[in-house]
Each structure stands twice: as structure tokens, then as C-alpha cells.
Design a protein around this motif. Structure first.
Motif, PDB file in Angstrom:
ATOM      1  N   ARG A   1       0.834  -1.212   0.000  1.00 47.39           N
ATOM      2  CA  ARG A   1       0.000   0.000   0.000  1.00 47.39           C
ATOM      3  C   ARG A   1       0.858   1.246   0.000  1.00 47.39           C
ATOM      4  NH1 ARG A   1      -4.951  -1.268   4.225  1.00 47.39           N
ATOM      5  NH2 ARG A   1      -5.741  -3.038   3.061  1.00 47.39           N
ATOM      6  N   LEU A   2       0.296   2.327  -0.479  1.00 46.56           N
ATOM      7  CA  LEU A   2       0.922   3.642  -0.314  1.00 46.56           C
ATOM      8  C   LEU A   2      -0.010   4.456   0.584  1.00 46.56           C
ATOM      9  CD1 LEU A   2       2.078   4.492  -3.975  1.00 46.56           C
ATOM     10  CD2 LEU A   2       3.531   3.828  -2.038  1.00 46.56           C
ATOM     11  N   ASP A   3       0.565   5.357   1.376  1.00 48.36           N
ATOM     12  CA  ASP A   3      -0.268   6.233   2.205  1.00 48.36           C
ATOM     13  C   ASP A   3      -1.161   7.083   1.306  1.00 48.36           C
ATOM     14  OD1 ASP A   3       1.152   5.249   4.358  1.00 48.36           O
ATOM     15  OD2 ASP A   3       2.577   6.925   4.365  1.00 48.36           O
ATOM     16  N   ALA A   4      -2.245   7.591   1.881  1.00 54.70           N
ATOM     17  CA  ALA A   4      -3.188   8.392   1.086  1.00 54.70           C
ATOM     18  C   ALA A   4      -2.489   9.586   0.432  1.00 54.70           C
ATOM     19  CB  ALA A   4      -4.342   8.860   1.961  1.00 54.70           C
ATOM     20  N   ASP A   5      -1.519  10.185   1.139  1.00 58.34           N
ATOM     21  CA  ASP A   5      -0.868  11.385   0.576  1.00 58.34           C
ATOM     22  C   ASP A   5       0.349  11.042  -0.291  1.00 58.34           C
ATOM     23  OD1 ASP A   5       0.692  10.508   2.689  1.00 58.34           O
ATOM     24  OD2 ASP A   5       1.002  12.489   3.563  1.00 58.34           O
ATOM     25  N   THR A   6       0.708   9.782  -0.414  1.00 59.99           N
ATOM     26  CA  THR A   6       1.860   9.398  -1.248  1.00 59.99           C
ATOM     27  C   THR A   6       1.399   9.220  -2.699  1.00 59.99           C
ATOM     28  OG1 THR A   6       2.895   8.262   0.610  1.00 59.99           O
ATOM     29  CG2 THR A   6       3.678   7.660  -1.559  1.00 59.99           C
ATOM     30  N   THR A   7       2.220   9.675  -3.633  1.00 57.71           N
ATOM     31  CA  THR A   7       1.918   9.519  -5.063  1.00 57.71           C
ATOM     32  C   THR A   7       2.857   8.463  -5.657  1.00 57.71           C
ATOM     33  OG1 THR A   7       3.509  11.241  -5.655  1.00 57.71           O
ATOM     34  CG2 THR A   7       1.235  11.957  -5.280  1.00 57.71           C
ATOM     35  N   GLY A   8       2.547   8.046  -6.886  1.00 56.81           N
ATOM     36  CA  GLY A   8       3.513   7.230  -7.616  1.00 56.81           C
ATOM     37  C   GLY A   8       3.050   5.831  -7.930  1.00 56.81           C
ATOM     38  N   LEU A   9       4.028   4.978  -8.214  1.00 55.89           N
ATOM     39  CA  LEU A   9       3.741   3.665  -8.816  1.00 55.89           C
ATOM     40  C   LEU A   9       3.163   2.674  -7.807  1.00 55.89           C
ATOM     41  CD1 LEU A   9       3.884   1.890 -11.323  1.00 55.89           C
ATOM     42  CD2 LEU A   9       6.231   1.281 -10.688  1.00 55.89           C
ATOM     43  N   LEU A  10       1.998   2.144  -8.182  1.00 51.03           N
ATOM     44  CA  LEU A  10       1.336   1.107  -7.399  1.00 51.03           C
ATOM     45  C   LEU A  10       1.008  -0.015  -8.377  1.00 51.03           C
ATOM     46  CD1 LEU A  10       0.202   0.590  -4.529  1.00 51.03           C
ATOM     47  CD2 LEU A  10      -1.910   1.697  -5.267  1.00 51.03           C
ATOM     48  N   LEU A  11       1.361  -1.246  -7.993  1.00 46.95           N
ATOM     49  CA  LEU A  11       1.103  -2.402  -8.866  1.00 46.95           C
ATOM     50  C   LEU A  11      -0.108  -3.169  -8.359  1.00 46.95           C
ATOM     51  CD1 LEU A  11       4.778  -3.723  -9.195  1.00 46.95           C
ATOM     52  CD2 LEU A  11       3.563  -2.136 -10.719  1.00 46.95           C
ATOM     53  N   PHE A  12      -0.816  -3.782  -9.292  1.00 46.08           N
ATOM     54  CA  PHE A  12      -1.988  -4.597  -8.948  1.00 46.08           C
ATOM     55  C   PHE A  12      -1.943  -5.884  -9.764  1.00 46.08           C
ATOM     56  CE2 PHE A  12      -3.340  -0.276  -8.294  1.00 46.08           C
ATOM     57  CZ  PHE A  12      -4.231  -0.315  -7.226  1.00 46.08           C
ATOM     58  N   SER A  13      -2.529  -6.927  -9.206  1.00 48.88           N
ATOM     59  CA  SER A  13      -2.694  -8.163  -9.977  1.00 48.88           C
ATOM     60  C   SER A  13      -3.759  -9.040  -9.343  1.00 48.88           C
ATOM     61  CB  SER A  13      -1.370  -8.924 -10.032  1.00 48.88           C
ATOM     62  OG  SER A  13      -1.509 -10.083 -10.822  1.00 48.88           O
ATOM     63  N   ASP A  14      -4.227 -10.025 -10.110  1.00 49.62           N
ATOM     64  CA  ASP A  14      -5.062 -11.076  -9.539  1.00 49.62           C
ATOM     65  C   ASP A  14      -4.271 -12.383  -9.509  1.00 49.62           C
ATOM     66  OD1 ASP A  14      -5.002 -11.611 -12.248  1.00 49.62           O
ATOM     67  OD2 ASP A  14      -7.171 -11.837 -12.466  1.00 49.62           O
ATOM     68  N   ASP A  15      -2.960 -12.295  -9.688  1.00 46.71           N
ATOM     69  CA  ASP A  15      -2.066 -13.457  -9.601  1.00 46.71           C
ATOM     70  C   ASP A  15      -1.428 -13.424  -8.201  1.00 46.71           C
ATOM     71  OD1 ASP A  15       0.051 -15.220  -9.685  1.00 46.71           O
ATOM     72  OD2 ASP A  15       0.933 -14.431 -11.528  1.00 46.71           O
ATOM     73  N   GLY A  16      -1.933 -14.295  -7.334  1.00 47.54           N
ATOM     74  CA  GLY A  16      -1.469 -14.307  -5.939  1.00 47.54           C
ATOM     75  C   GLY A  16       0.027 -14.562  -5.824  1.00 47.54           C
ATOM     76  N   ARG A  17       0.565 -15.372  -6.738  1.00 49.78           N
ATOM     77  CA  ARG A  17       2.001 -15.683  -6.680  1.00 49.78           C
ATOM     78  C   ARG A  17       2.826 -14.420  -6.950  1.00 49.78           C
ATOM     79  NH1 ARG A  17       6.169 -18.060  -9.805  1.00 49.78           N
ATOM     80  NH2 ARG A  17       5.025 -17.751 -11.721  1.00 49.78           N
ATOM     81  N   PHE A  18       2.326 -13.587  -7.890  1.00 42.45           N
ATOM     82  CA  PHE A  18       3.015 -12.323  -8.211  1.00 42.45           C
ATOM     83  C   PHE A  18       2.963 -11.385  -7.002  1.00 42.45           C
ATOM     84  CE2 PHE A  18       2.484  -7.902  -9.716  1.00 42.45           C
ATOM     85  CZ  PHE A  18       3.698  -7.717 -10.356  1.00 42.45           C
TER      86      PHE A  18
END
Ligand code: URA
Length: 239
Positions: A101-118
Motif C-alpha cells: 500500500r501507499l499512504d493516502a498522501d503518497t503519489t507514484g507507482l502502485l502495482l496490482f494483480s489477480d495473480d497471488g504468486r506475483f
């Protein structure tokens, strides 16, 4: 795979909803209209159009979001909007989760996936994935601050000091640093332990995947894009 099951797996609602979409003539597969929900298709390289929007079948999805400030990394935000509101709804419905997670006030790259292994591989402390940040500090500082961060600082509640992988002064109040752990509020707490305070925080990238060097398409705050095999390789991840 049967068309109604295929659409369900891609986040277009329950099997029944998908069946109704197909029967209503809302779906084309590989460019050809199909009104038979039970029609079987080979999923390899399959493209489909639903309500006029084109999708490519994927067993798992991998996403990069340029998180703006003022968004929380949870489905039930308390004070701001949710980052999930910034993602295409079918991808949220298929269950993508953020990598950390990033804090609410932090900007920038956030990754998402539905691959639990990743997700596990990216977040696992054992794999030591580097996260690169740029912080604007409240007080001007000198080279003792990056040196302290590189040597390690003891955070409240931790048994051993945490050290940055790299830390560099950019100007009197700007610092870049990379860490390979993911403790709660880690950057803000490390800077506080070194006697200063983070006023703004931006995550530029993970490992060799960055918002700032062309390794991702040009994203502006709020934009997201799919990651392909080349992007995953930059993260040291093989499917
Ligand atoms: N460290 C922090 O303190 N906050 C973040 O959002 C990310 C890393």
C-alpha cells in the motif's frame, strides 16, 4: 472455454449476466458476433468485444497505476476515495489487489494483480524487491542524513535498525532513497528517526520498472496500464 464462463472469468459479472450479454448480441469474439453463450473458444490470443469495448483474454492481469494523492489503497476507504475507483471495473471485479500500500498522501507507482504468486513475490521480504522513493523534507538537511539512512536507523517497535539500499541528496530539501523492506510508513518513520520529517512522498518505481525512465508508458496521476512480459521481466518475475 465456454463463452459465458470466459466472460465471467474476465470480470464481466455472474455467469447469468454474461449469458444475457451474449444472448442480447453485445459480444463479438475474434471480430465475429456470437450469440451462443455455450460456444467453445480456445482462449490463447483470443480477443473479444463487449458493449463496443475491445479486450484480450488473460488468465491473470498485471497493472501499473500512477497513484495520485488523496486516494486510499483499500476497498473501504475512510477519508478519501479508493484507488480501485481508478481501475477499469471488470479488472476490479476479477479481484485485482494492490502489491502493498501507499499512504493516502503518497503519489507514484502502485502495482496490482489477480495473480497471488506475483503479489506474494513482489511483497515478500525474502525477495527484497527494491522500491525507489523521492521525498521532500520539512527541514533543509546535509549529507549526514543520507549517511544515517544508509547506516541504518532504529524504528519504534523494530528489533533491528533498518537501512536504505541507497540514499542521495538532490537539493536542500529533496532526498531520493531506495528500500527493500516494506514496513508500515517506513520511509516517513526512517526520515523521522533521522531527525527530519517527510512533507511529500513519491514512489518512482519498483526494481527496474519506473514511472520516470520510459520503462512504462507515460502515465499521468490517475492513469493505469497493463503490464506485459517485458515489464514483468524488469521486476524479475516469470510466469
Ligand atoms: N513509506 C511511507 O512512509 N509511506 C508510503 O506511502 C510508502 C513508504
Amino acid at each position: 472455454m465456454q463463452l459465458e464462463r470466459l466472460l465471467q472469468s474476465q470480470g464481466f459479472g455472474s455467469r447469468k449476466t454474461c449469458r444475457l450479454h451474449v444472448e442480447a448480441g453485445d459480444v463479438r469474439v475474434n471480430g465475429v458476433p456470437c450469440r451462443d453463450p455455450q460456444a467453445e473458444f480456445d482462449t490463447a490470443g483470443l480477443t473479444f468485444e463487449i458493449d463496443g469495448e475491445m479486450w484480450t483474454y488473460a488468465e491473470h492481469v498485471y497493472l501499473a497505476l500512477y497513484k495520485p494523492a488523496g486516494f486510499e489503497c483499500t476497498h473501504q476507504p475512510q477519508h478519501h476515495r479508493s484507488v480501485y475507483a481508478l481501475l477499469p471495473p471488470p479488472l476490479v471485479r476479477r479481484g485485482v489487489q494492490s502489491v502493498g500500500r501507499l499512504d493516502a498522501d503518497t503519489t507514484g507507482l502502485l502495482l496490482f494483480s489477480d495473480d497471488g504468486r506475483f503479489i506474494h513475490a513482489m511483497a515478500s521480504p525474502k525477495r527484497r524487491v527494491a522500491k525507489h522513493y523521492r521525498a521532500t523534507l520539512k527541514h533543509p538537511f546535509d549529507d549526514t542524513l543520507p549517511k544515517q539512512l544508509l547506516a541504518g536507523v532504529l524504528l519504534t517497535g523494530e528489533s533491528a535498525p533498518l537501512a536504505a539500499l541507497s540514499a542521495q541528496q538532490i537539493d536542500t530539501r529533496t532526498l531520493t532513497l531506495s528500500i527493500d523492506q516494506g514496513k508500515y510508513h517506513q520511509v516517513k518513520r526512517m526520515v523521522a528517526a533521522a531527525g527530519n520529517r517527510v512533507e511529500a512522498l513519491h514512489r518512482a518505481g519498483f526494481d527496474a520498472l519506473s514511472l520516470e525512465d520510459g520503462s512504462l508508458p507515460a502515465l499521468t496521476p490517475g492513469d493505469c496500464c497493463r503490464l506485459d512480459e517485458n515489464h514483468l521481466a524488469l521486476l524479475g518475475y516469470r510466469r
